[in-house]
Scaffold this motif. Structure first.
Motif, PDB file in Angstrom:
ATOM      1  N   ARG A  35       0.820  -1.196   0.000  1.00 55.18           N
ATOM      2  CA  ARG A  35       0.000   0.000   0.000  1.00 55.18           C
ATOM      3  C   ARG A  35       0.865   1.262   0.000  1.00 55.18           C
ATOM      4  O   ARG A  35       0.556   2.243  -0.676  1.00 55.18           O
ATOM      5  N   GLU A  36       1.973   1.201   0.757  1.00 56.30           N
ATOM      6  CA  GLU A  36       2.813   2.394   0.850  1.00 56.30           C
ATOM      7  C   GLU A  36       3.755   2.561  -0.337  1.00 56.30           C
ATOM      8  O   GLU A  36       4.036   3.665  -0.767  1.00 56.30           O
ATOM      9  N   TYR A  37       4.286   1.452  -0.842  1.00 54.96           N
ATOM     10  CA  TYR A  37       5.355   1.555  -1.850  1.00 54.96           C
ATOM     11  C   TYR A  37       4.973   1.003  -3.223  1.00 54.96           C
ATOM     12  O   TYR A  37       5.731   1.133  -4.170  1.00 54.96           O
ATOM     13  N   GLY A  38       3.869   0.296  -3.307  1.00 57.67           N
ATOM     14  CA  GLY A  38       3.493  -0.297  -4.587  1.00 57.67           C
ATOM     15  C   GLY A  38       4.179  -1.615  -4.879  1.00 57.67           C
ATOM     16  O   GLY A  38       3.884  -2.278  -5.872  1.00 57.67           O
ATOM     17  N   SER A  39       5.133  -1.998  -4.022  1.00 55.04           N
ATOM     18  CA  SER A  39       5.756  -3.322  -4.155  1.00 55.04           C
ATOM     19  C   SER A  39       6.277  -3.738  -2.784  1.00 55.04           C
ATOM     20  O   SER A  39       6.313  -2.918  -1.866  1.00 55.04           O
ATOM     21  N   ALA A  40       6.665  -5.006  -2.666  1.00 56.20           N
ATOM     22  CA  ALA A  40       7.171  -5.480  -1.368  1.00 56.20           C
ATOM     23  C   ALA A  40       8.151  -6.618  -1.596  1.00 56.20           C
ATOM     24  O   ALA A  40       7.946  -7.449  -2.476  1.00 56.20           O
ATOM     25  N   PRO A  41       9.235  -6.651  -0.818  1.00 55.17           N
ATOM     26  CA  PRO A  41      10.198  -7.756  -0.941  1.00 55.17           C
ATOM     27  C   PRO A  41       9.530  -9.104  -0.649  1.00 55.17           C
ATOM     28  O   PRO A  41       8.506  -9.161   0.041  1.00 55.17           O
ATOM     29  N   GLU A  42      10.115 -10.159  -1.169  1.00 52.04           N
ATOM     30  CA  GLU A  42       9.633 -11.497  -0.850  1.00 52.04           C
ATOM     31  C   GLU A  42       9.948 -11.816   0.610  1.00 52.04           C
ATOM     32  O   GLU A  42      10.868 -11.236   1.200  1.00 52.04           O
ATOM     33  N   ILE A  43       9.209 -12.770   1.181  1.00 55.22           N
ATOM     34  CA  ILE A  43       9.501 -13.223   2.540  1.00 55.22           C
ATOM     35  C   ILE A  43       9.555 -14.750   2.524  1.00 55.22           C
ATOM     36  O   ILE A  43       8.617 -15.407   2.066  1.00 55.22           O
ATOM     37  N   ASN A  44      10.656 -15.293   2.993  1.00 56.83           N
ATOM     38  CA  ASN A  44      10.779 -16.754   3.076  1.00 56.83           C
ATOM     39  C   ASN A  44      10.741 -17.184   4.538  1.00 56.83           C
ATOM     40  O   ASN A  44      11.452 -16.613   5.362  1.00 56.83           O
ATOM     41  N   ILE A  45       9.903 -18.182   4.841  1.00 58.00           N
ATOM     42  CA  ILE A  45       9.779 -18.660   6.219  1.00 58.00           C
ATOM     43  C   ILE A  45      10.281 -20.098   6.305  1.00 58.00           C
ATOM     44  O   ILE A  45       9.876 -20.946   5.499  1.00 58.00           O
ATOM     45  N   TYR A  46      11.168 -20.351   7.256  1.00 52.40           N
ATOM     46  CA  TYR A  46      11.728 -21.692   7.434  1.00 52.40           C
ATOM     47  C   TYR A  46      11.387 -22.218   8.820  1.00 52.40           C
ATOM     48  O   TYR A  46      11.446 -21.468   9.789  1.00 52.40           O
ATOM     49  N   GLY A  47      11.082 -23.506   8.915  1.00 50.92           N
ATOM     50  CA  GLY A  47      10.771 -24.088  10.222  1.00 50.92           C
ATOM     51  C   GLY A  47       9.866 -25.293  10.044  1.00 50.92           C
ATOM     52  O   GLY A  47       9.462 -25.623   8.926  1.00 50.92           O
ATOM     53  N   ASP A  48       9.540 -25.931  11.136  1.00 52.40           N
ATOM     54  CA  ASP A  48       8.711 -27.138  11.094  1.00 52.40           C
ATOM     55  C   ASP A  48       7.236 -26.735  11.157  1.00 52.40           C
ATOM     56  O   ASP A  48       6.766 -26.299  12.205  1.00 52.40           O
ATOM     57  N   PRO A  49       6.499 -26.894  10.059  1.00 51.43           N
ATOM     58  CA  PRO A  49       5.107 -26.430  10.044  1.00 51.43           C
ATOM     59  C   PRO A  49       4.198 -27.214  10.996  1.00 51.43           C
ATOM     60  O   PRO A  49       3.123 -26.726  11.374  1.00 51.43           O
ATOM     61  N   SER A  50       4.635 -28.403  11.425  1.00 52.49           N
ATOM     62  CA  SER A  50       3.760 -29.192  12.298  1.00 52.49           C
ATOM     63  C   SER A  50       4.014 -28.908  13.784  1.00 52.49           C
ATOM     64  O   SER A  50       3.289 -29.402  14.644  1.00 52.49           O
ATOM     65  N   PHE A  51       5.047 -28.097  14.071  1.00 53.88           N
ATOM     66  CA  PHE A  51       5.376 -27.822  15.473  1.00 53.88           C
ATOM     67  C   PHE A  51       4.368 -26.863  16.095  1.00 53.88           C
ATOM     68  O   PHE A  51       4.023 -25.838  15.508  1.00 53.88           O
TER      69      PHE A  51
END
Length: 360
Positions: free
Chosen positions: A201-217
């Motif tokens: 909304r503020e910039y018209g674009s946004a960096p990617e975000i990568n999330i790492y970890g155990d999704p079942s935890f």
């Protein structure tokens, strides 16, 4: 607002009494069977505990340094605290379920009355800052705000928890505010999506975000608290990366989030390549007095009922308040920076949930 002398005397009496802390684990075990008897016990506890906590803050609001207590915004907050103290003290002994239901409605109203305490106090501090040119040395005010906001988190948590135990169809695995099988990965994903949409909304674009970890935890925690903290950290990272790469031909590097589950702590690390913070500036990021952003209440002195997460973004209170949320359940927040490269934020959450509330 004028309050009777007898109320002020009562306030000082209650302000001297000992506070009683509750742990996340106790709240979870106690609330897992919200019988009428348990709700009654909980209400009787709050009937005695909340006035003590509210009285302490009201007294402290009267004795702030540098004339902060006289600022109109701070006087307004003090009135809210006194009104709430008065309402709680005027409430008769809780003997049965009917009393308990009335009490619950009353503390619900108290919580709503205090919705805008954070921006209102920020306004008071700004009113002070306009007239004071020595705020290198506002440590006292900073420590007061830490105590004040930490206590507020406690009071709101206790009220919210009690009110939520009345929910006839609680979400699965939820005990009041507490989710007994919360997935930090899932909460982090939701918070990052919220932060990215603000960035778009503020910039018209946004960096990617990568999330790492155990999704079942999963582990027991309060998802709203975690969401607020991760949102704040990710938003800061996105802004830093976006500002750094705005005129660059290079693709903005992604923000990385790592969720690690240790034996004592669950740690969430948010890493960005947004250029970092100079070492001299690091102590300032946790203060309430250096923000350059505007306070939503300054622009429109209309008081909406927006709660913290909506307005928190605006006026630089995000990091210090996030750290208080972390500490409230025995965790912490640390920021490590490499100037010229980027910043790593480590959000530690106590996995065991048996540390007592800190009671300022």
């Amino acid at each position: 607002m004028k309050f009777p002398k007898s109320l002020i005397e009562d306030l000082h009496k209650w302000g001297c009494m000992k506070q009683t802390g509750v742990s996340l684990r106790y709240m979870m075990e106690f609330g897992s069977t919200p019988t009428e008897k348990n709700l009654l016990i909980s209400a009787q506890f709050l009937h005695k505990e909340l006035p003590i906590r509210v009285a302490r803050r009201a007294i402290e609001l009267e004795t702030l340094p540098y004339g902060l207590s006289e600022k109109p915004a701070v006087l307004k907050v003090r009135d809210w605290y006194l009104e709430s103290f008065r309402d709680m003290r005027a409430f008769p002994e809780i003997k049965d379920t009917a009393d308990e239901k009335d009490f619950t409605q009353m503390i619900k109203a108290v919580k709503v009355r205090h919705n805008n305490v954070v921006p209102m106090m920020a306004l008071g501090v700004n009113q002070l800052k306009k007239g004071v040119h020595f705020y290198e040395n506002l440590d006292e005010i900073h420590q007061f705000l830490d105590r004040f906001y930490l206590s507020r988190i406690g009071v709101r948590n206790l009220i919210g928890q009690h009110v939520e135990l009345h929910n006839p169809n609680p979400p699965r695995h939820c005990v009041g505010y507490i989710h007994t099988k919360m997935s930090p990965m899932e909460v982090a994903r939701n918070a990052t999506e919220d932060a990215r949409s603000i960035c778009f909304r503020e910039y018209g674009s946004a960096p990617e975000i990568n999330i790492y970890g155990d999704p079942s935890f999963t582990f027991p925690y309060v998802p709203t608290h975690l969401h607020l903290m991760v949102y704040e950290l990710v938003k800061n990272s996105l802004r830093a990366v976006q500002e750094r790469f705005v005129d660059s031909d290079r693709v903005a590097p992604p923000v990385r989030i790592i969720v690690a589950d240790g034996i004592e702590d669950v740690t969430i690390k948010v890493s960005d390549e947004g250029g970092g913070i100079p070492r001299s500036g690091l102590p300032k990021i946790f203060t309430y007095l250096y923000s350059t952003a505007t306070n939503p209440l300054e622009e429109e002195m209309e008081f909406g009922t927006a709660d913290v997460p909506v307005t928190m973004a605006g006026y630089g209170y995000g990091l210090p308040i996030s750290r208080l949320y972390a500490r409230y359940f025995g965790g912490d927040l640390q920021i490590i920076s490499m100037e010229g490269y980027g910043t790593d934020a480590y959000l530690h959450l106590s996995r065991l949930g048996d540390s007592q509330e800190p009671l300022p």
